[in-house]
Structure formats: structure tokens, C-alpha cells
Write a protein that holds these residues in place. Structure first.
Motif, PDB file in Angstrom:
ATOM      1  N   PRO A 138       0.869  -1.209   0.059  1.00  0.00           N
ATOM      2  CA  PRO A 138      -0.096  -0.009  -0.108  1.00  0.00           C
ATOM      3  C   PRO A 138       0.728   1.217  -0.083  1.00  0.00           C
ATOM      4  O   PRO A 138       1.914   1.370   0.732  1.00  0.00           O
ATOM      5  CB  PRO A 138      -0.753  -0.260   1.154  1.00  0.00           C
ATOM      6  N   ASN A 139       0.498   2.309  -0.698  1.00  0.00           N
ATOM      7  CA  ASN A 139       1.075   3.441  -0.900  1.00  0.00           C
ATOM      8  C   ASN A 139       0.532   4.803  -0.008  1.00  0.00           C
ATOM      9  O   ASN A 139      -0.192   4.258   0.882  1.00  0.00           O
ATOM     10  CB  ASN A 139       1.254   3.950  -2.215  1.00  0.00           C
ATOM     11  N   ARG A 140       1.073   5.819  -0.047  1.00  0.00           N
ATOM     12  CA  ARG A 140       0.875   6.891   1.084  1.00  0.00           C
ATOM     13  C   ARG A 140      -0.845   7.315   0.648  1.00  0.00           C
ATOM     14  O   ARG A 140      -1.388   7.507   1.912  1.00  0.00           O
ATOM     15  CB  ARG A 140       1.483   8.357   0.422  1.00  0.00           C
ATOM     16  N   ARG A 141      -1.396   7.137  -0.600  1.00  0.00           N
ATOM     17  CA  ARG A 141      -2.816   7.364  -0.671  1.00  0.00           C
ATOM     18  C   ARG A 141      -3.603   6.359   0.168  1.00  0.00           C
ATOM     19  O   ARG A 141      -4.611   6.675   0.929  1.00  0.00           O
ATOM     20  CB  ARG A 141      -3.151   7.301  -2.107  1.00  0.00           C
ATOM     21  N   CYS A 142      -3.334   5.091   0.039  1.00  0.00           N
ATOM     22  CA  CYS A 142      -3.800   4.190   0.836  1.00  0.00           C
ATOM     23  C   CYS A 142      -3.865   4.465   2.195  1.00  0.00           C
ATOM     24  O   CYS A 142      -4.699   4.297   3.065  1.00  0.00           O
ATOM     25  CB  CYS A 142      -3.459   2.829   0.475  1.00  0.00           C
ATOM     26  N   PHE A 143      -2.657   4.763   2.635  1.00  0.00           N
ATOM     27  CA  PHE A 143      -2.235   5.114   4.030  1.00  0.00           C
ATOM     28  C   PHE A 143      -3.189   6.133   4.494  1.00  0.00           C
ATOM     29  O   PHE A 143      -3.689   5.735   5.726  1.00  0.00           O
ATOM     30  CB  PHE A 143      -0.857   5.507   4.264  1.00  0.00           C
ATOM     31  N   MET A 144      -3.407   7.298   3.898  1.00  0.00           N
ATOM     32  CA  MET A 144      -3.955   8.315   4.236  1.00  0.00           C
ATOM     33  C   MET A 144      -5.498   8.069   4.392  1.00  0.00           C
ATOM     34  O   MET A 144      -6.006   8.535   5.105  1.00  0.00           O
ATOM     35  CB  MET A 144      -3.867   9.559   3.523  1.00  0.00           C
ATOM     36  N   GLU A 145      -5.951   7.351   3.423  1.00  0.00           N
ATOM     37  CA  GLU A 145      -7.425   6.977   3.591  1.00  0.00           C
ATOM     38  C   GLU A 145      -7.710   5.939   4.675  1.00  0.00           C
ATOM     39  O   GLU A 145      -8.577   6.151   5.527  1.00  0.00           O
ATOM     40  CB  GLU A 145      -7.699   6.412   2.106  1.00  0.00           C
ATOM     41  N   THR A 146      -6.641   5.190   5.019  1.00  0.00           N
ATOM     42  CA  THR A 146      -6.833   4.209   6.173  1.00  0.00           C
ATOM     43  C   THR A 146      -6.685   4.634   7.291  1.00  0.00           C
ATOM     44  O   THR A 146      -7.432   4.889   8.207  1.00  0.00           O
ATOM     45  CB  THR A 146      -5.681   3.194   6.093  1.00  0.00           C
ATOM     46  N   ILE A 147      -5.883   5.962   7.597  1.00  0.00           N
ATOM     47  CA  ILE A 147      -5.745   6.860   8.656  1.00  0.00           C
ATOM     48  C   ILE A 147      -7.219   7.463   8.862  1.00  0.00           C
ATOM     49  O   ILE A 147      -7.586   7.456  10.085  1.00  0.00           O
ATOM     50  CB  ILE A 147      -4.371   7.744   8.737  1.00  0.00           C
ATOM     51  N   GLN A 148      -7.617   8.187   7.941  1.00  0.00           N
ATOM     52  CA  GLN A 148      -8.755   8.996   8.147  1.00  0.00           C
ATOM     53  C   GLN A 148     -10.028   7.905   8.493  1.00  0.00           C
ATOM     54  O   GLN A 148     -10.792   8.386   9.515  1.00  0.00           O
ATOM     55  CB  GLN A 148      -9.065   9.549   6.767  1.00  0.00           C
ATOM     56  N   ARG A 149      -9.994   6.819   7.686  1.00  0.00           N
ATOM     57  CA  ARG A 149     -11.258   5.827   8.061  1.00  0.00           C
ATOM     58  C   ARG A 149     -11.290   5.622   9.466  1.00  0.00           C
ATOM     59  O   ARG A 149     -12.110   5.542  10.298  1.00  0.00           O
ATOM     60  CB  ARG A 149     -11.126   4.735   7.149  1.00  0.00           C
ATOM     61  N   GLU A 150      -9.985   5.085   9.843  1.00  0.00           N
ATOM     62  CA  GLU A 150      -9.635   4.742  11.288  1.00  0.00           C
ATOM     63  C   GLU A 150      -9.981   5.868  12.342  1.00  0.00           C
ATOM     64  O   GLU A 150     -10.451   5.638  13.552  1.00  0.00           O
ATOM     65  CB  GLU A 150      -8.352   4.043  11.774  1.00  0.00           C
ATOM     66  N   TRP A 151      -9.349   6.964  12.028  1.00  0.00           N
ATOM     67  CA  TRP A 151      -9.839   8.190  12.788  1.00  0.00           C
ATOM     68  C   TRP A 151     -11.100   8.377  13.044  1.00  0.00           C
ATOM     69  O   TRP A 151     -11.881   8.615  14.090  1.00  0.00           O
ATOM     70  CB  TRP A 151      -9.332   9.390  12.334  1.00  0.00           C
TER      71      TRP A 151
END
Length: 179
Positions: free
Chosen positions: A132-145
Motif C-alpha cells: 500500500p502507498n501513501r494514498r492508501c495510508f492516508m485513507e486508512t488513517i482517516q477511516r480509522e480516525w
């Protein structure tokens, strides 16, 4: 009209209120892999993939009540068991206020779905490593937040550089780092 339907590239079908297939065109037969004589033994649920049956059953009931759907997406199952994705429109012919049959036109969008998935993979996974790249990381962080906020719970994030590769890329360049 029959000549028009038979020569259309879209899948055209008509279904009785009890779910029996009344008519399918040549594209429907060719796409799903059936012969014309086999259609008499089929019900519409026989060609709807299990993933879509619940959704399609609800739509069928609403259509039988007179509602028209201009955009329906579903998965069909071919005679050989493979899955295809379709989109289309569906309506019901009525006579004296009673449903006589549905009329549906579907387009096979299996290739489009494959391309969409490939694009999704390209946009979320690093091409070189497949991770997973940065875009996936950012979306995952937002979803988890959002999840942590909804559940009034805490969230912890740990970041570390496991191979000090940034220094290598900064010194020798990304092309050399990829190599």
C-alpha cells in the motif's frame, strides 16, 4: 422490434411476475452461454449471481409494483459458472393495473469493472513493491480516525523507518533506489 432486439449488442430480457424468463435476445444467450431451448427451464434468479440476489429480489418486487429503475447494477452468473457484471434499466409492463412482465436491457460491464479494479490497484499500491502507498495510508488513517471518534476510543500510530532507505534515495536518487 424483434429484429431490432435480436441484433442488439445489449442483453435484453423479459420476465414474468413469477420469475420465469419469457424472452431473451441473442446477445443475452451468447453472453451467458445458454441455448434458446434451455431458457424455458430458467428463472431469472438462476442467472443472478448469489452476491446480487438479495438486492435484485428487492428491485424485482419494486418493479412489479410499477417502479422503474434507470440504473441497476448486478452480477449475473453464466452457464459455465463464471461471474459477469451488468448495468442497465428495468421497468414493468402493466395491464389493468396488474404487472404482466418486466422489460430489462443490460450492458456487460465486466471489462470495465476489471479496468476499474486495476486502476484502484494502481492508485493504492506501490508499483515497485506492491505494498500500500501513501494514498492508501492516508485513507486508512482517516477511516480509522472516524471509527475511533465514533466509538469514543483512542488511536495509536507508530511510524518507523525500518531500512533507512530515505537516506539511500536522497543520496543516489529514486531510480537507483528502485534498482
Amino acid at each position: 422490434y424483434r429484429d431490432l432486439f435480436e441484433n442488439a449488442s445489449d442483453l435484453i430480457q423479459s420476465v414474468a411476475p413469477d420469475g420465469r424468463l419469457l424472452y431473451v435476445n441473442r446477445a443475452w444467450l451468447d453472453t451467458l452461454g445458454y441455448r434458446e431451448d434451455e431458457v424455458n427451464d430458467l428463472r431469472v434468479l438462476d442467472v443472478i449471481h448469489p452476491d446480487s440476489r438479495g438486492h435484485c429480489s428487492k428491485i424485482f418486487q419494486r418493479v412489479m409494483a410499477g417502479e422503474k429503475f434507470n440504473k441497476v447494477e448486478a452480477a449475473f452468473i453464466k452457464k459455465n459458472g463464471s461471474k459477469i457484471f451488468v448495468e442497465g434499466s428495468i421497468s414493468c409492463g402493466m395491464e389493468n393495473g396488474e404487472p404482466i412482465s418486466t422489460r430489462a436491457i443490460f450492458r456487460d460491464m465486466t471489462e470495465r469493472k476489471k479496468m476499474e479494479e486495476a486502476l484502484r490497484q494502481l492508485s493504492y499500491l506501490d508499483e515497485l513493491t506492491g505494498i500500500p502507498n501513501r494514498r492508501c495510508f492516508m485513507e486508512t488513517i482517516q477511516r480509522e480516525w472516524r471509527r475511533a471518534t465514533r466509538q469514543d476510543s483512542s488511536m495509536t500510530l507508530i511510524m518507523c523507518d525500518i531500512d533507512f532507505f530515505k537516506a539511500y534515495n536522497d543520496t543516489y536518487g529514486h531510480m537507483e533506489g528502485d534498482e
